[in-house]
Design a protein around this motif. Structure first.
Motif, mmCIF file in Angstrom:
data_model
loop_
_atom_site.group_PDB
_atom_site.id
_atom_site.type_symbol
_atom_site.label_atom_id
_atom_site.label_comp_id
_atom_site.label_asym_id
_atom_site.label_seq_id
_atom_site.Cartn_x
_atom_site.Cartn_y
_atom_site.Cartn_z
ATOM 1 N N GLY A 121 0.818 -1.218 0.000
ATOM 2 C CA GLY A 121 0.000 0.000 0.000
ATOM 3 C C GLY A 121 0.849 1.263 0.000
ATOM 4 O O GLY A 121 0.564 2.213 -0.736
ATOM 5 N N ASN A 122 1.903 1.266 0.805
ATOM 6 C CA ASN A 122 2.807 2.424 0.828
ATOM 7 C C ASN A 122 3.523 2.599 -0.507
ATOM 8 O O ASN A 122 3.718 3.730 -0.974
ATOM 9 N N HIS A 123 3.921 1.501 -1.113
ATOM 10 C CA HIS A 123 4.582 1.573 -2.422
ATOM 11 C C HIS A 123 3.642 2.176 -3.473
ATOM 12 O O HIS A 123 4.054 3.028 -4.273
ATOM 13 N N LEU A 124 2.385 1.742 -3.456
ATOM 14 C CA LEU A 124 1.422 2.294 -4.413
ATOM 15 C C LEU A 124 1.202 3.787 -4.190
ATOM 16 O O LEU A 124 1.075 4.557 -5.145
ATOM 17 N N GLU A 125 1.157 4.206 -2.920
ATOM 18 C CA GLU A 125 0.986 5.634 -2.638
ATOM 19 C C GLU A 125 2.182 6.439 -3.125
ATOM 20 O O GLU A 125 2.029 7.522 -3.691
ATOM 21 N N ARG A 126 3.397 5.929 -2.894
ATOM 22 C CA ARG A 126 4.589 6.643 -3.360
ATOM 23 C C ARG A 126 4.619 6.706 -4.883
ATOM 24 O O ARG A 126 4.983 7.722 -5.461
ATOM 25 N N ARG A 127 4.235 5.633 -5.518
ATOM 26 C CA ARG A 127 4.261 5.576 -6.985
ATOM 27 C C ARG A 127 3.257 6.553 -7.593
ATOM 28 O O ARG A 127 3.552 7.232 -8.581
ATOM 29 N N ALA A 128 2.060 6.623 -7.008
ATOM 30 C CA ALA A 128 1.022 7.499 -7.543
ATOM 31 C C ALA A 128 1.205 8.939 -7.073
ATOM 32 O O ALA A 128 0.676 9.858 -7.687
ATOM 33 N N GLY A 129 1.916 9.124 -5.966
ATOM 34 C CA GLY A 129 2.103 10.472 -5.443
ATOM 35 C C GLY A 129 0.976 10.915 -4.533
ATOM 36 O O GLY A 129 1.021 12.000 -3.970
ATOM 37 N N LYS A 130 -0.035 10.106 -4.372
ATOM 38 C CA LYS A 130 -1.162 10.416 -3.498
ATOM 39 C C LYS A 130 -1.862 9.100 -3.142
ATOM 40 O O LYS A 130 -1.679 8.092 -3.819
ATOM 41 N N PRO A 131 -2.667 9.107 -2.084
ATOM 42 C CA PRO A 131 -3.395 7.877 -1.743
ATOM 43 C C PRO A 131 -4.409 7.517 -2.825
ATOM 44 O O PRO A 131 -5.117 8.371 -3.344
ATOM 45 N N THR A 132 -4.424 6.256 -3.192
ATOM 46 C CA THR A 132 -5.393 5.761 -4.162
ATOM 47 C C THR A 132 -6.391 4.855 -3.443
ATOM 48 O O THR A 132 -6.184 4.480 -2.296
ATOM 49 N N THR A 133 -7.443 4.512 -4.132
ATOM 50 C CA THR A 133 -8.449 3.617 -3.551
ATOM 51 C C THR A 133 -7.828 2.274 -3.189
ATOM 52 O O THR A 133 -8.082 1.727 -2.110
ATOM 53 N N THR A 134 -6.990 1.769 -4.060
ATOM 54 C CA THR A 134 -6.348 0.486 -3.808
ATOM 55 C C THR A 134 -5.395 0.568 -2.624
ATOM 56 O O THR A 134 -5.401 -0.311 -1.756
ATOM 57 N N SER A 135 -4.570 1.619 -2.566
ATOM 58 C CA SER A 135 -3.620 1.735 -1.459
ATOM 59 C C SER A 135 -4.345 1.924 -0.134
ATOM 60 O O SER A 135 -3.947 1.362 0.883
ATOM 61 N N ARG A 136 -5.428 2.707 -0.128
ATOM 62 C CA ARG A 136 -6.210 2.879 1.098
ATOM 63 C C ARG A 136 -6.819 1.557 1.544
ATOM 64 O O ARG A 136 -6.853 1.246 2.736
ATOM 65 N N GLY A 137 -7.293 0.771 0.581
ATOM 66 C CA GLY A 137 -7.858 -0.535 0.907
ATOM 67 C C GLY A 137 -6.813 -1.478 1.485
ATOM 68 O O GLY A 137 -7.056 -2.159 2.486
ATOM 69 N N LEU A 138 -5.633 -1.512 0.862
ATOM 70 C CA LEU A 138 -4.558 -2.375 1.359
ATOM 71 C C LEU A 138 -4.108 -1.956 2.751
ATOM 72 O O LEU A 138 -3.884 -2.800 3.628
ATOM 73 N N LEU A 139 -3.961 -0.663 2.966
ATOM 74 C CA LEU A 139 -3.544 -0.184 4.286
ATOM 75 C C LEU A 139 -4.617 -0.439 5.338
ATOM 76 O O LEU A 139 -4.304 -0.742 6.494
ATOM 77 N N GLY A 140 -5.878 -0.332 4.958
ATOM 78 C CA GLY A 140 -6.965 -0.626 5.884
ATOM 79 C C GLY A 140 -6.982 -2.092 6.287
ATOM 80 O O GLY A 140 -7.146 -2.430 7.465
ATOM 81 N N ILE A 141 -6.794 -2.974 5.312
ATOM 82 C CA ILE A 141 -6.735 -4.404 5.607
ATOM 83 C C ILE A 141 -5.519 -4.701 6.478
ATOM 84 O O ILE A 141 -5.586 -5.506 7.414
ATOM 85 N N SER A 142 -4.410 -4.032 6.199
ATOM 86 C CA SER A 142 -3.204 -4.223 6.997
ATOM 87 C C SER A 142 -3.427 -3.803 8.451
ATOM 88 O O SER A 142 -3.028 -4.502 9.378
#
Length: 83
Positions: free
Chosen positions: A30-51
């Motif tokens: 999730g953190n990698h996806l946020e860094r790659r996109a430059g902002k929180p995405t729906t997928t990264s928020r979902g992964l971090l929430g599950i984590s």
């Protein structure tokens, strides 16, 4: 009776060993996806929430992620708000 003990032992091992590992992998992804996109995405928020859910379920304390004394300031703010 032995079957119940075995089943409970398997469940306990899964929670103690596998769940923190899965939570860490999901958090890093999730953190990698946020860094790659430059902002929180729906997928990264979902992964971090599950984590976060998996960490809570496994009983992992997130005290290492909080700044020192963060809980004290929150308590002090509550006390000041009450008085």
């Amino acid at each position: 009776m032995l079957i119940l003990v075995s089943r409970l032992l398997r469940r306990w091992k899964m929670i103690v060993l596998a769940l923190p590992f899965v939570a860490t992998v999901l958090s890093r992804l999730g953190n990698h996806l946020e860094r790659r996109a430059g902002k929180p995405t729906t997928t990264s928020r979902g992964l971090l929430g599950i984590s976060r859910f998996a960490r809570r379920r496994a009983g992992v304390d997130d005290a290492t992620r909080r700044p020192a004394g963060a809980h004290r300031t929150a308590i002090a703010q509550e006390v000041v708000g009450i008085i």
